[in-house]
Motif scaffolding. Structure first.
Motif, mmCIF file in Angstrom:
data_model
loop_
_atom_site.group_PDB
_atom_site.id
_atom_site.type_symbol
_atom_site.label_atom_id
_atom_site.label_comp_id
_atom_site.label_asym_id
_atom_site.label_seq_id
_atom_site.Cartn_x
_atom_site.Cartn_y
_atom_site.Cartn_z
ATOM 1 N N VAL A 143 1.021 -1.413 0.237
ATOM 2 C CA VAL A 143 0.211 -0.477 -0.173
ATOM 3 C C VAL A 143 0.686 1.604 0.292
ATOM 4 C CG1 VAL A 143 -2.192 -1.332 0.619
ATOM 5 C CG2 VAL A 143 0.210 0.006 2.598
ATOM 6 N N ALA A 144 2.315 1.167 0.534
ATOM 7 C CA ALA A 144 2.668 1.883 -0.056
ATOM 8 C C ALA A 144 2.860 3.087 -1.006
ATOM 9 C CB ALA A 144 4.828 1.683 0.530
ATOM 10 N N PRO A 145 3.482 4.064 -1.322
ATOM 11 C CA PRO A 145 3.806 5.148 -2.130
ATOM 12 C C PRO A 145 5.143 4.038 -3.095
ATOM 13 C CG PRO A 145 4.083 6.194 -0.419
ATOM 14 C CD PRO A 145 3.401 5.023 0.194
ATOM 15 N N THR A 146 4.893 3.883 -4.435
ATOM 16 C CA THR A 146 5.736 3.026 -5.247
ATOM 17 C C THR A 146 7.440 3.183 -4.912
ATOM 18 O OG1 THR A 146 3.870 2.986 -6.563
ATOM 19 C CG2 THR A 146 5.691 1.778 -7.121
ATOM 20 N N PRO A 147 7.840 4.166 -4.456
ATOM 21 C CA PRO A 147 9.190 4.531 -4.669
ATOM 22 C C PRO A 147 9.358 3.548 -3.239
ATOM 23 C CG PRO A 147 8.719 6.651 -5.281
ATOM 24 C CD PRO A 147 7.373 5.682 -4.814
ATOM 25 N N VAL A 148 8.353 3.727 -2.264
ATOM 26 C CA VAL A 148 8.735 3.203 -0.824
ATOM 27 C C VAL A 148 8.877 1.280 -0.833
ATOM 28 C CG1 VAL A 148 7.916 2.265 1.233
ATOM 29 C CG2 VAL A 148 7.954 4.732 0.365
ATOM 30 N N SER A 149 8.078 1.244 -2.075
ATOM 31 C CA SER A 149 8.476 -0.492 -2.164
ATOM 32 C C SER A 149 9.522 -0.643 -3.028
ATOM 33 C CB SER A 149 6.843 -0.953 -3.117
ATOM 34 O OG SER A 149 5.570 -0.130 -2.646
ATOM 35 N N ALA A 150 9.464 -0.024 -3.605
ATOM 36 C CA ALA A 150 10.771 -0.626 -5.000
ATOM 37 C C ALA A 150 12.238 -0.057 -4.361
ATOM 38 C CB ALA A 150 10.996 0.666 -5.871
ATOM 39 N N LEU A 151 12.048 0.701 -3.446
ATOM 40 C CA LEU A 151 14.238 0.621 -2.685
ATOM 41 C C LEU A 151 13.691 0.073 -1.231
ATOM 42 C CD1 LEU A 151 16.592 1.535 -2.251
ATOM 43 C CD2 LEU A 151 16.011 3.322 -0.984
ATOM 44 N N LEU A 152 12.900 -0.269 -0.510
ATOM 45 C CA LEU A 152 12.157 -0.499 0.475
ATOM 46 C C LEU A 152 11.993 -2.346 0.423
ATOM 47 C CD1 LEU A 152 11.529 2.359 3.235
ATOM 48 C CD2 LEU A 152 13.534 1.170 2.150
ATOM 49 N N HIS A 153 11.387 -2.506 -0.875
ATOM 50 C CA HIS A 153 10.475 -3.724 0.105
ATOM 51 C C HIS A 153 11.353 -4.650 -1.013
ATOM 52 C CE1 HIS A 153 7.904 -1.375 2.334
ATOM 53 N NE2 HIS A 153 8.196 -2.317 3.367
ATOM 54 N N ALA A 154 12.111 -4.349 -2.353
ATOM 55 C CA ALA A 154 12.747 -4.575 -3.154
ATOM 56 C C ALA A 154 14.030 -4.684 -3.012
ATOM 57 C CB ALA A 154 12.622 -4.064 -5.158
ATOM 58 N N VAL A 155 14.997 -3.645 -2.217
ATOM 59 C CA VAL A 155 15.275 -4.174 -1.799
ATOM 60 C C VAL A 155 16.061 -3.650 -0.705
ATOM 61 C CG1 VAL A 155 18.490 -2.450 -2.545
ATOM 62 C CG2 VAL A 155 16.119 -2.569 -3.979
ATOM 63 N N ALA A 156 16.221 -2.113 -0.587
ATOM 64 C CA ALA A 156 16.535 -2.244 1.714
ATOM 65 C C ALA A 156 16.393 -2.412 2.858
ATOM 66 C CB ALA A 156 16.799 -0.684 2.001
ATOM 67 N N VAL A 157 14.922 -2.941 2.878
ATOM 68 C CA VAL A 157 14.517 -3.978 3.730
ATOM 69 C C VAL A 157 14.534 -4.964 4.119
ATOM 70 C CG1 VAL A 157 11.915 -4.276 5.328
ATOM 71 C CG2 VAL A 157 12.975 -1.605 4.842
ATOM 72 N N VAL A 158 13.717 -5.649 2.683
ATOM 73 C CA VAL A 158 13.917 -6.978 2.134
ATOM 74 C C VAL A 158 15.533 -8.262 2.462
ATOM 75 C CG1 VAL A 158 11.635 -7.631 1.656
ATOM 76 C CG2 VAL A 158 13.662 -6.420 0.244
ATOM 77 N N LYS A 159 16.204 -7.238 1.830
ATOM 78 C CA LYS A 159 17.688 -7.253 1.777
ATOM 79 C C LYS A 159 18.189 -7.817 3.045
ATOM 80 C CE LYS A 159 17.066 -8.306 -2.480
ATOM 81 N NZ LYS A 159 16.853 -7.379 -3.446
ATOM 82 N N ALA A 160 18.129 -5.770 3.474
ATOM 83 C CA ALA A 160 18.217 -6.015 5.205
ATOM 84 C C ALA A 160 18.038 -7.262 5.740
ATOM 85 C CB ALA A 160 18.237 -4.901 5.696
#
Lengths: 91, 129, 496, 496
Positions: free
Chosen positions: C241-258
């Motif tokens: 539900v987050a804005p797409t840049p959030v999904s892009a960086l956080l839920h494709a890279v930063a958060v999940v990769k963390a």
């Protein structure tokens, strides 16, 4: 509620009576209470505090700080009563 | 056994008094009665302390012959232990102070709720909510 | 760990730079252009600090910096090794790209509370870098938790009912697993091992009974919920539900990769691969995550919402990375680690395309994409590139890591994993290719017909996604900066 | 002056209290600066005392020059010098904070309010500083009496709640006094140090055992340990905001301090722990208190009452730590005295700010509070994270020590309770955050971040203490290692 309080009271009494089993008899002059700290008050109060009444000398001198606390308690109670009972001035 | 009971009579008295007060504090519905119970409770403790101070054959801890300046050695055994008396003077003051504050609060409660019965006050509080 | 260490404040600087930028962001909240300028400057500065550490690492050294002692023997301390830097490079580089993209996206949708958005974005990056640079489990946990908390306002940016319930699930999963499993696991580890510092061959070897090791292993496996291993994957699709840049960086890279980074850190440097192997936990691990790989892809096939599909695809791909810890072989580990980068570039492209479609055409459903490729060719071409990369088709970056993983599973004699990888690849193509196909060759859908205004959105949106699409192509031909770091790391573990 | 520092810590608030009503008769507005002045001096001297203790070791201050055990002495060691600083500084902060609230909630009564405020602080400080059991009782009563009055002038059913508190409090104090009497009867001494010398020979005595029981029950009533907590929620909910911010964090902490003193100083740990099953009982009560507290908190719709139940749960943490009876557990308990004092203060400060600005303490009044009161709610977010135990806030670190202690004591149920309470705290906290964050009129996506800023924040006199406490929560977390290695490790009895 009454029964609950009764149970609590009986339990407390039981604990108290249990403690009493090891207590010295009434008016026994050889108890630690009379032997450890207090003899010095009796024997040396006169020279150290120059007061006949040992209770007074302990109250005012040896344990004078408690008496300051006691005074503060009274002061607190007075202030407390004023604070609680004082009405707002009518405007 | 008999000696045991008689020898420690001071403790029995204080325990009975204390339990009367304790019971009144917890089970009485009237706030003033609770306060009376509280007083009995505190008094019992004071009696307990004072009774510790007692020594058989001893007198009040006031030195009468002290002017003699050391002619009579002062024997601790002949005077009652003064310390519990001192402590209880303070405790009495505390007790009075607590009583005062308690009564002040009761007055406030009466002004607010119009009654001093605990269950009625509770009912009124419930009603308000 | 037992390598030459040099002390440098760089890791701290890299972590703190985004935080400093928050102050500037808040101060300049009335002037949007200036506010966004700060974000971009901070992202560039952060990346250059991170990149400046690469050279040191190539020489086989590690960088350490101790911040403060919180408990006798436990510090908040940074220690940059090849693996950490690898992840940090990826996150900080993509932050630059996404910062540009955010400007285009947030402005074209006229989003509210943008100051808050940029501020928390910076915190998230800072804590992701903190995770990457942690020198011990304690510091890792610290940043892991901050990352959870600071992404909450980003996920629930819309502040409507959907955001509210997703926010609940998001925090419920992430905080719940970390408090219930991760924290006890750390405490038990400390109790048994007497330290929490990462070490090349693990710190638990011989310190606890076999049963306890297995118990700790399970606690860690489920405790690090950000890795979205089933059954703790439910938060990731909801976080869309987050804005797409959030999904892009956080839920494709930063958060999940963390999340997967933490998992790998724990398996490599707390347990040690030897220990896992000796207790057959590695076998358990690879088959357990295989379930997630297959089910994730399967669920992705069923989705009609673009972002939901991408989310399930991410869940599946994350578990590829975890395979690294279970395939007890050189190429297996290498493949898993490299997949962090390869998948990162591919997936961020896909997410940015989804955002671009939303901005340009206001479409969220796959079924309505018919003909959109003809109106938005760059976006859909980038989508195609990203999809091929994620699926692992040459000549895209994703192929490299999958190739290594496949090699690894052969080296480790785990043939079923090879089958899993191939099946998953087929399924990837199965859910990506129809999208590409109908958008270019399908009939115009109702929504596309109705709306003559559909066109590529602002260059701020299109340029970043085109860029990452090209990078995922280029990285196939020139993967050395990353592969070299990964090799240094894997060799240090295998060789020592 | 430094020689006299221990007594000056207590004398400043006491003497200032005597003058306050006179000042009030003359010029009402002078009371506030006067109180601040007194408490600042007290805080300064408490810090001097702490420094003195750290440099030269335990301070024995003989009041009136009489040697103990005949006279009264103040014994300032690492444990109570640390708590003195805590009590003095928190009272100072609450005093700063009380400015507007007292005027608002109890106009015309400022002079008396501040007098009792100072007396309350005097009571706390006196309890903490003294090395004499009976002197402790006197100051306990000063604190209690002042507390009754301060609470009774609250809103709604405050008088009735106070009456119940008074009855319970009197029973507690009397039980304590009875315990003093019992120990006096068999030892003849009132001095704690002296008693700890004499008592080991009397550990077979039933009188000593009963004395310990009454001490503990009395103190447990004062600290509202489950199941003797019934008075607390009502009393602190209806109390004026400034009162609850002062009394709620400090009264309970001071009682926990007294409990630690009795179990570990007056009695030797091996008596309290090995001969009597005190630790077992405390451990179980703690577990029940924690679970009961958080579950009840979950059911509340009144934030102040909710905080009261959180307080009850937090008491469980400390008592549980005391009951673990090992070094780590007690360290955790002492650390948590500080952390919890900060957290509960912060909670009630927020509650006060909300009452002041939004007009009530029902949870629904918090709607949109993030928009209206961003700073207060930011402080609330910090304390919420601390309650959950998210690093780097201080709540995490006390939990850390407590859990390590519990692992060492193999008290698994306590660990479960701690973790469960963290999880429930998380739900609780996000329940409030959700209401405050989402509000009602938040679906308006087109609202720009620059427009519609209707910040309606509490006055500076409220915000400054709030900010300081929130900052302290984070700093206490970051520097908890220093605090433990510098102070608390000396406060724990060496033979544990």
């Amino acid at each position: 509620m009454r029964i609950l309080s009764l149970i609590i009271v009986i339990l407390t009494a039981a604990v108290l009576i249990y403690g009493t089993l090891d207590m010295p008899d009434c008016a026994n002059p050889d108890t630690p209470a009379s032997q450890h700290v207090s003899p010095r008050y009796v024997t040396r109060a006169m020279e150290e505090t120059a007061t006949h009444n040992i209770v007074t000398s302990v109250l005012g001198d040896y344990r004078g700080y408690d008496t300051l606390g006691e005074t503060t308690v009274i002061f607190s109670a007075g202030m407390a009563c004023i604070l609680i009972l004082r009405k707002r001035r009518r405007q | 056994m008999f000696d045991f009971i008689v020898g420690k009579y001071n403790y029995w008295i204080y325990i009975i008094l204390m339990m009367i007060g304790f019971y009144a504090m917890m089970s009485k519905r009237n706030l003033i009665k609770k306060i009376i119970g509280m007083n009995i409770f505190q008094t019992a403790i004071i009696i307990f302390f004072i009774s510790i101070a007692a020594k058989r054959g001893a007198t009040l801890p006031i030195l009468e012959h002290a002017h003699d300046g050391g002619e009579h050695a002062i024997e601790a055994i002949s005077y009652i232990n003064p310390l519990p008396h001192v402590l209880m003077l303070t405790a009495i003051v505390v007790m009075v102070a607590t009583l005062g504050v308690a009564l002040a609060i009761v007055l406030l409660i009466y002004k607010k709720h119009g009654t001093l019965e605990e269950d009625e006050i509770l009912k009124k509080i419930e009603f308000q909510e | 760990m037992d390598m030459e260490t040099i002390t440098s404040i760089k890791p701290l600087l890299a972590t703190v730079t985004p935080l400093l930028c928050i102050l500037l962001i808040i101060l300049s909240r009335r002037i949007p252009n200036l506010r966004e300028l700060w974000t971009i400057i901070a992202s560039l500065v952060t990346f250059s600090i991170v990149a400046s550490m690469v050279k040191t690492l190539y020489t086989g050294k590690v960088i350490a910096y101790k911040l403060v002692e919180v408990y006798p023997g436990i510090d908040v301390a940074f220690r940059v090794d090849a693996f950490g830097l690898f992840f940090a490079l990826l996150s900080s580089f993509l932050w630059i790209v996404v910062s540009f993209y955010s400007i285009g996206y947030m402005r074209s949708l006229n989003e509210h509370s943008q100051t808050r958005y940029y501020a928390f974005f910076a915190v998230a990056i800072s804590s992701a870098l903190g995770v990457a640079f942690s020198s011990n489990l304690f510091t890792l946990y610290l940043f892991y938790e901050i990352l959870t908390v600071c992404t909450y306002p980003l996920v629930t940016h819309n502040q409507d009912n959907e955001a509210r319930s997703s926010g609940r699930i998001y925090l419920g999963y992430l905080l719940g697993t970390s408090v219930a499993f991760f924290l006890p696991a750390i405490l038990f580890t400390y109790y048994f091992a007497g330290t929490l510092d990462f070490s090349l061959h693990g710190i638990l070897n011989g310190k606890a009974s076999n049963g306890m090791i297995t118990f700790l292993f399970l606690l860690f496996l489920f405790g690090i919920g950000k890795a979205a291993i089933m059954p703790f994957n439910g938060w990731l699709p909801r976080a869309m539900v987050a804005p797409t840049p959030v999904s892009a960086l956080l839920h494709a890279v930063a958060v999940v990769k963390a999340g997967v980074f933490c998992q790998l850190r724990v398996y490599f440097n707390i347990f040690g691969v030897e220990l896992l192997h000796n207790q057959n936990l590695d076998i358990f691990l690879i088959y357990f995550v295989s379930i997630t790989i297959l089910l994730g892809s399967l669920f992705a096939l069923k989705q009609d919402d673009i972002k939901a599909m991408l989310a399930y695809s991410t869940i599946s791909q994350l578990s590829y990375i975890i395979l690294a810890a279970g395939l007890y072989s050189y190429h297996g580990m290498l493949g898993g680690v490299v997949h962090i980068v390869m998948h990162g570039f591919g997936k961020i492209t896909l997410f940015m395309c989804a955002g671009s479609i939303l901005c340009g055409a206001h479409i969220k459903k796959i079924s309505r994409l018919g003909g959109i490729g003809r109106r938005m060719p760059i976006t859909m071409l980038a989508f195609f590139f990203g999809a091929l990369s994620v699926a692992g088709i040459p000549p895209f970056g994703g192929f490299m890591s999958k190739w290594f993983l496949a090699l690894g599973s052969i080296e480790a004699h785990q043939w079923p994993i090879l089958v899993v990888l191939l099946t998953s690849t087929l399924m990837n193509l199965g859910y990506f290719m129809p999208v590409v196909f109908i958008s270019f060759f399908g009939k115009d859908s109702e929504s596309v017909k109705r709306d003559p205004d559909i066109r590529e959105p602002s260059p701020f949106i299109v340029a970043p996604l085109a860029f990452t699409a090209l990078v995922s192509l280029a990285i196939f031909f020139y993967p050395y900066p990353f592969i070299r770091l990964a090799e240094i790391f894997v060799k240090s573990m295998m060789g020592g | 002056m430094t020689d006299q520092a221990p007594i000056l810590v207590i004398l400043f608030p006491l003497m200032f209290a005597f003058v306050t009503p006179l000042l009030g008769w003359w010029k009402k507005d002078l009371c506030y600066p006067w109180v601040l002045c007194g408490l600042s001096l007290s805080t300064i001297f408490s810090i001097i005392t702490l420094k003195e203790v750290l440099n030269t070791g335990v301070i024995h201050y003989h009041l009136g020059g009489w040697d103990p055990p005949w006279g009264i002495e103040y014994v300032i060691d690492h444990l109570n010098s640390f708590i003195l600083v805590l009590v003095a500084s928190i009272s100072l902060l609450v005093a700063i904070y009380s400015k507007r609230l007292v005027k608002e909630e109890n106009p015309e009564k400022e002079a008396y309010f501040y007098t009792l405020f100072l007396l309350q602080v005097t009571g706390f400080l006196g309890i903490v500083a003294t090395g004499d059991l009976f002197n402790l009782y006197v100051f306990l009563e000063i604190a209690s009496l002042a507390g009754y009055a301060l609470i009774a002038i609250g809103e709604g059913q405050a008088p009735f709640a106070t009456f119940r508190y008074l009855v319970m409090g009197t029973i507690g104090a009397c039980f304590y006094l009875l315990g003093v009497g019992y120990l006096y009867m068999v030892t003849g001494s009132l001095n704690m140090a002296d008693l700890s010398q004499i008592l080991p020979n009397l550990y077979h005595s039933k009188v000593v055992m009963v004395a310990l029981i009454f001490f503990l029950v009395g103190v447990a009533i004062k600290m509202a340990l489950f199941p003797l907590h019934a008075w607390l929620p009502d009393a602190y909910t209806y109390a004026p905001s400034a009162t609850s911010a002062l009394v709620a964090p400090l009264m309970t902490k001071v009682s926990v301090y007294v409990m630690i003193r009795i179990i570990y100083t007056v009695f030797k740990p091996y008596y309290s722990i090995e001969i009597l099953p005190v630790n077992l009982i405390l451990g179980w009560l703690a577990v029940i208190a924690i679970l009961y507290g958080v579950i009840m908190a979950l059911r509340q719709v009144d934030i102040k009452r909710m905080f009261c139940y959180i307080l009850i749960a937090e008491i469980g943490y400390m008592v549980g730590g005391v009951g673990l009876a090992n070094r780590l557990g007690l360290t955790g308990a002492i650390l948590h005295i500080m952390n919890d004092a900060l957290m509960i203060t912060c909670l009630f400060l927020v509650a006060g700010a909300v009452v002041y600005k939004l007009g009530g303490h029902n949870i629904n009044q918090l709607r949109d509070a993030f928009k209206k009161m961003p700073f207060s709610m930011a402080a609330f977010a910090v304390v919420g994270l601390s309650l959950i135990g998210v690093p780097p806030t201080c709540g995490f670190f006390s939990k850390w020590y407590l859990i390590l202690g519990a692992i060492e004591a193999e008290n698994w149920i306590f660990i479960v309770a701690l973790l469960l309470s963290s999880a429930i705290n998380a739900i609780l906290f996000f329940k409030i955050v959700e209401i405050a964050y989402y509000g009602e009129a938040s679906h308006d996506h087109n609202e720009d971040s620059n427009g519609g800023n209707t910040i309606d924040e509490a006055p500076v006199s409220i915000l400054i203490p709030l900010g300081v406490v929130a900052l302290a929560i984070i700093l206490a977390g970051i520097f908890s290692g220093k605090i433990v290695s510098g102070i608390i490790q000396f406060a724990v009895p060496p033979n544990l």
